[in-house]
Design an enzyme around this catalytic site. Structure first.
Site, PDB file in Angstrom:
ATOM      1  CB  SER A 149     113.311  92.363 -10.502  1.00 43.47           C
ATOM      2  OG  SER A 149     113.163  92.465  -9.097  1.00 43.47           O
ATOM      3  CE1 TYR A 162     108.055  94.347 -11.137  1.00 38.35           C
ATOM      4  CE2 TYR A 162     109.074  93.034  -9.407  1.00 38.35           C
ATOM      5  CZ  TYR A 162     109.141  94.056 -10.331  1.00 38.35           C
ATOM      6  OH  TYR A 162     110.303  94.785 -10.455  1.00 38.35           O
TER       7      TYR A 162
HETATM    8  N1  LIG Z   1     112.592 100.471  -8.194  1.00 35.09           N
HETATM    9  C1  LIG Z   1     113.032  99.279  -7.788  1.00 35.09           C
HETATM   10  O1  LIG Z   1     113.336  99.062  -6.605  1.00 35.09           O
HETATM   11  C2  LIG Z   1     113.177  98.160  -8.781  1.00 35.09           C
HETATM   12  C3  LIG Z   1     113.728  96.947  -8.344  1.00 35.09           C
HETATM   13  C4  LIG Z   1     113.884  95.905  -9.249  1.00 35.09           C
HETATM   14  C5  LIG Z   1     113.497  96.072 -10.563  1.00 35.09           C
HETATM   15  N2  LIG Z   1     112.942  97.255 -10.967  1.00 35.09           N
HETATM   16  C6  LIG Z   1     112.550  97.357 -12.368  1.00 35.09           C
HETATM   17  O2  LIG Z   1     113.058  98.549 -12.931  1.00 35.09           O
HETATM   18  C7  LIG Z   1     112.169  99.030 -13.940  1.00 35.09           C
HETATM   19  C8  LIG Z   1     111.764 100.468 -13.649  1.00 35.09           C
HETATM   20  O3  LIG Z   1     111.209 100.516 -12.348  1.00 35.09           O
HETATM   21  P1  LIG Z   1     110.888 101.893 -11.618  1.00 35.09           P
HETATM   22  O4  LIG Z   1     110.939 101.618 -10.172  1.00 35.09           O
HETATM   23  O5  LIG Z   1     111.721 102.977 -12.200  1.00 35.09           O
HETATM   24  O6  LIG Z   1     109.342 102.066 -12.042  1.00 35.09           O
HETATM   25  P2  LIG Z   1     108.419 103.372 -12.188  1.00 35.09           P
HETATM   26  O7  LIG Z   1     107.048 102.904 -11.866  1.00 35.09           O
HETATM   27  O8  LIG Z   1     108.993 104.512 -11.414  1.00 35.09           O
HETATM   28  O9  LIG Z   1     108.532 103.693 -13.734  1.00 35.09           O
HETATM   29  C9  LIG Z   1     107.995 102.831 -14.692  1.00 35.09           C
HETATM   30  C10 LIG Z   1     107.655 103.646 -15.931  1.00 35.09           C
HETATM   31  O10 LIG Z   1     107.052 102.736 -16.879  1.00 35.09           O
HETATM   32  C11 LIG Z   1     105.926 103.374 -17.452  1.00 35.09           C
HETATM   33  N3  LIG Z   1     104.974 102.371 -17.950  1.00 35.09           N
HETATM   34  C12 LIG Z   1     104.140 101.599 -17.208  1.00 35.09           C
HETATM   35  N4  LIG Z   1     103.384 100.861 -17.998  1.00 35.09           N
HETATM   36  C13 LIG Z   1     103.720 101.151 -19.273  1.00 35.09           C
HETATM   37  C14 LIG Z   1     103.248 100.710 -20.539  1.00 35.09           C
HETATM   38  N5  LIG Z   1     102.264  99.807 -20.647  1.00 35.09           N
HETATM   39  N6  LIG Z   1     103.823 101.217 -21.651  1.00 35.09           N
HETATM   40  C15 LIG Z   1     104.811 102.162 -21.550  1.00 35.09           C
HETATM   41  N7  LIG Z   1     105.275 102.614 -20.378  1.00 35.09           N
HETATM   42  C16 LIG Z   1     104.736 102.117 -19.247  1.00 35.09           C
HETATM   43  C17 LIG Z   1     105.357 104.234 -16.330  1.00 35.09           C
HETATM   44  O11 LIG Z   1     104.502 105.254 -16.828  1.00 35.09           O
HETATM   45  C18 LIG Z   1     106.633 104.751 -15.660  1.00 35.09           C
HETATM   46  O12 LIG Z   1     107.058 105.967 -16.237  1.00 35.09           O
HETATM   47  C19 LIG Z   1     110.982  98.069 -13.946  1.00 35.09           C
HETATM   48  O13 LIG Z   1     111.192  97.074 -14.941  1.00 35.09           O
HETATM   49  C20 LIG Z   1     111.049  97.448 -12.571  1.00 35.09           C
HETATM   50  O14 LIG Z   1     110.444  96.179 -12.528  1.00 35.09           O
HETATM   51  C21 LIG Z   1     112.766  98.303 -10.110  1.00 35.09           C
END
Ligand SMILES: NC(=O)c1ccc[n+]([C@@H]2O[C@H](COP(=O)([O-])OP(=O)(O)OC[C@H]3O[C@@H](n4cnc5c(N)ncnc54)[C@H](O)[C@@H]3O)[C@@H](O)[C@H]2O)c1
Length: 256
Positions: A149, A162
């Site tokens: 991130s 986080y």
């Molecule tokens: N969306 C953003 O703006 C953004 C920005 C920077 C980084 N990220 C990173 O991108 C990645 C995905 O983010 P997202 O926004 O798609 O998140 P999201 O919450 O939409 O999806 C995350 C998925 O991980 C699964 N998950 C959670 N805990 C788990 C566990 N213990 N074991 C297995 N699966 C588990 C959830 O069920 C979900 O399907 C993450 O690492 C997040 O930190 C996202």
């Protein structure tokens, strides 16, 4: 078909960015092991395995909590039994416990670290053990792509645990890259900025979106596909001499 016959494990593959990576990689010819704690789709729609099976035939969904070592060991054993090789691990699953330091409960800190950091450690450890036993194909014995991130490089407002976990993941990326470069195991990260995944709640509060737009020089926020394209680059042999890198996909957030 840049991942033809390559086997990829993706954590957090049911929803959002992980789901987009699974779909894109499947379209590039990969065998996909989609791992998630839940088959439910955060943003709605069909379970990821149903979508993957409309694209190709070699996909499996495994329900697992990546914070649990017994779950993680089961995932890698089942992947090995089905596909016999592991080319790419994508450490994508992560959670938030949105609070500043003074309001962060110990249990929330523990859970964020257990999923975001320990989960990546457990999965990477199994992946490297697996990859060390296999031959080099297309200039790599195996590859790890961590989804980090921009937060963790700069503060994550109101999201203390986080941000700290993401800083740890960037460090982990470099450590694995340096430790296993000699064995041709490559480890990189993709650092998304603000990505619109379709999830609700805090992610799309007007003040959250306004903050993200004000920080992003490009005239739009990101999409899961923007992240999937960068993950693909690091997962295939379009990138051959890159390891330990943290690739920003942030519309310029960190440049401004
Ligand atoms: N969306 C953003 O703006 C953004 C920005 C920077 C980084 N990220 C990173 O991108 C990645 C995905 O983010 P997202 O926004 O798609 O998140 P999201 O919450 O939409 O999806 C995350 C998925 O991980 C699964 N998950 C959670 N805990 C788990 C566990 N213990 N074991 C297995 N699966 C588990 C959830 O069920 C979900 O399907 C993450 O690492 C997040 O930190 C996202």
């Amino acid at each position: 078909m840049r991942l033809k016959n390559k086997t990829v494990i993706i954590t957090g593959a049911s929803s959002g960015i992980g789901r987009a990576i699974a779909v894109r990689f499947m379209a590039e010819g990969a065998n996909i092991v989609a791992v998630d704690i839940s088959a439910d789709v955060v943003e709605g729609g069909r379970p990821v395995i149903e979508v993957l099976e409309t694209i190709g035939s070699d996909a499996m969904f495994l329900q697992a909590d990546i914070a649990r070592s017994d779950d993680v060991e089961r995932v890698f054993k089942e992947a090995q039994a089905r596909f016999g090789r592991l080319d790419v691990l994508v450490n994508n699953a992560a959670i938030h416990a949105p609070s500043p330091l003074a309001e962060t409960e110990e249990a929330d800190w523990d859970r964020v670290m257990d999923v975001n950091l320990k989960g990546a450690f457990l999965c990477s450890r199994e992946a490297v053990r697996f990859m060390l036993q296999q031959d080099i194909i297309d200039e790599a014995r195996g590859r790890i792509v961590n989804i980090s991130s921009q937060h963790g490089m700069i503060s994550a407002p109101g999201d203390f645990a986080y941000g700290v976990s993401k800083a740890g993941l960037v460090y982990m990326t470099k450590q694995i890259a340096a430790d296993y470069a000699a064995q041709n195991i490559l480890c990189n990260a993709v650092a998304p900025g603000k990505i619109l995944t379709g999830k609700g709640g805090r992610a799309v509060l007007p003040e959250t979106l306004e903050y993200s737009r004000s920080r992003t020089p490009m005239p739009r926020l990101g999409t899961p596909e923007d992240v999937a394209k960068a993950a693909l680059f690091l997962a295939c042999n379009d990138s051959t001499y890159i390891t330990g890198h943290n690739l920003l996909v942030d519309g310029g957030w960190m440049a401004a």
